[in-house]
Design an enzyme around this catalytic site. Structure first.
Site, PDB file in Angstrom:
ATOM      1  N   ARG A  62      36.857  42.844  29.234  1.00 48.37           N
ATOM      2  CA  ARG A  62      37.289  42.573  30.610  1.00 48.37           C
ATOM      3  C   ARG A  62      36.924  43.721  31.563  1.00 48.37           C
ATOM      4  NH1 ARG A  62      41.338  39.208  33.424  1.00 48.37           N
ATOM      5  NH2 ARG A  62      42.603  40.469  34.800  1.00 48.37           N
ATOM      6  N   ILE A 102      39.957  38.114  39.977  1.00 49.26           N
ATOM      7  CA  ILE A 102      39.838  37.735  38.565  1.00 49.26           C
ATOM      8  C   ILE A 102      41.277  37.471  38.115  1.00 49.26           C
ATOM      9  CG2 ILE A 102      39.778  40.192  37.941  1.00 49.26           C
ATOM     10  CD1 ILE A 102      38.230  39.645  35.495  1.00 49.26           C
ATOM     11  N   SER A 103      41.530  36.321  37.488  1.00 50.81           N
ATOM     12  CA  SER A 103      42.918  35.936  37.168  1.00 50.81           C
ATOM     13  C   SER A 103      43.544  36.880  36.143  1.00 50.81           C
ATOM     14  CB  SER A 103      42.965  34.512  36.600  1.00 50.81           C
ATOM     15  OG  SER A 103      42.334  33.628  37.475  1.00 50.81           O
ATOM     16  N   GLN A 104      44.867  36.855  36.127  1.00 48.95           N
ATOM     17  CA  GLN A 104      45.667  37.596  35.144  1.00 48.95           C
ATOM     18  C   GLN A 104      45.250  37.131  33.725  1.00 48.95           C
ATOM     19  OE1 GLN A 104      49.533  36.138  35.755  1.00 48.95           O
ATOM     20  NE2 GLN A 104      50.597  37.827  34.783  1.00 48.95           N
TER      21      GLN A 104
END
Ligand code: SAH
Length: 264
Positions: A82, A108-110
């Protein structure tokens, strides 16, 4: 008078061979040092990912959201770097329990949300999946080892281009990135076994329902921008578009899906 040796490697001097050896040794010493540091970093990030999966994802959340259990999904989260999907200044926060900015007002999502949405798609190795909202490319990278092919569409050109380059540099071979309006799906590649929309729409785009295979699954946040939205799971029965099951699953907060018929 002869100097003992000089750290320049101009040819012809008796000391130049020694000098060359010294420079070569110095080069290997520095490179090897960097390699050791790089390996240390990779090990540190691997441990952070383990911890992220254990404490944020494979566990009942304080909000009451259920744990993600699919071992293939958890494995993909453990293996996907990530930190390579965020800007250098955000690397220290890459494995935190939160979304992060990716530029152009997008995020960018959790990690938990990425994992849960991926699990809801029930990915299989022969599946062809469509994602709307490439952003950094992280969600596409998470899907990559779980399915045969990922198609992903991004409406903001520089984000789409950067994600395409990043995914290629990281060696992902089964992800195709397109710059365009995902509201209309990707008719040339349809139908899809599943569709994941990572931006919130005020309705489920009919072209996406159309492009979902009978028996297929779509995960999409539905609601008005900047208000609490609902993560919705749509399953298409064997009778096609008239045979839809829509289940609201949990409140989420996504950036808005732009584009659509109004902008054309
Ligand atoms: N999945 C991404 C994060 C998504 S953020 C990741 O893993 O990083 C939502 C993205 O959807 C943004 O990049 C935004 O530009 C994009 N988007 C919004 N409307 C869109 C549309 N109509 N078609 C394609 N992409 C869209």
């Amino acid at each position: 008078m002869r100097r003992p040796f000089a750290l320049t490697c101009s040819g012809g001097r008796p000391a130049s061979k020694t000098c060359r050896h010294l420079l070569i040794s110095l080069f290997f010493f520095v490179t090897a040092g960097e390699l050791v540091f790089a390996q240390d970093d990779e090990e540190k990030f691997r441990r952070l990912r383990e911890e992220m999966v254990r404490t944020q994802i494979a566990t009942l959340r304080w909000t009451g959201f259920e744990a993600v259990r699919d071992p293939r999904v958890l494995d993909s989260l453990r293996k996907t770097p990530r930190h390579r999907f965020v800007a250098p200044e955000l690397v220290p926060y890459a494995y935190d329990d939160r979304p992060l900015p990716v530029g152009y007002g997008q995020t960018i999502s959790q990690p938990y949300i990425v994992a849960r949405m991926t699990e809801l798609l029930e990915p299989k190795s022969e599946h062809r999946v469509l994602e709307i909202g490439t952003g950094s490319g992280y969600q596409a990278a998470i899907l990559s080892p779980l399915v045969a092919q990922v198609y992903t569409i991004e409406i903001i050109e520089p984000l789409g281009t950067a994600a395409r380059q990043r995914l290629a540099a990281l060696g992902y071979k089964n992800i195709e990135v397109r710059v365009g309006d995902g509201y209309f799906g990707w008719p040339e590649k349809a139908p899809f076994d599943s569709i994941i929309v990572t931006a919130a729409a005020d309705h489920i785009p009919p072209p996406l329902i159309e492009q979902l295979k009978p028996g297929g699954r779509m995960v999409i946040p539905v609601g008005n921008p900047f208000q609490p939205q609902m993560l919705v799971l749509v399953t298409k029965g064997s009778n096609g578009a008239r045979d839809l099951q829509v289940r609201s699953l949990m409140p989420v907060a996504f950036v808005p899906l732009t584009g659509g018929p109004k902008s054309h």
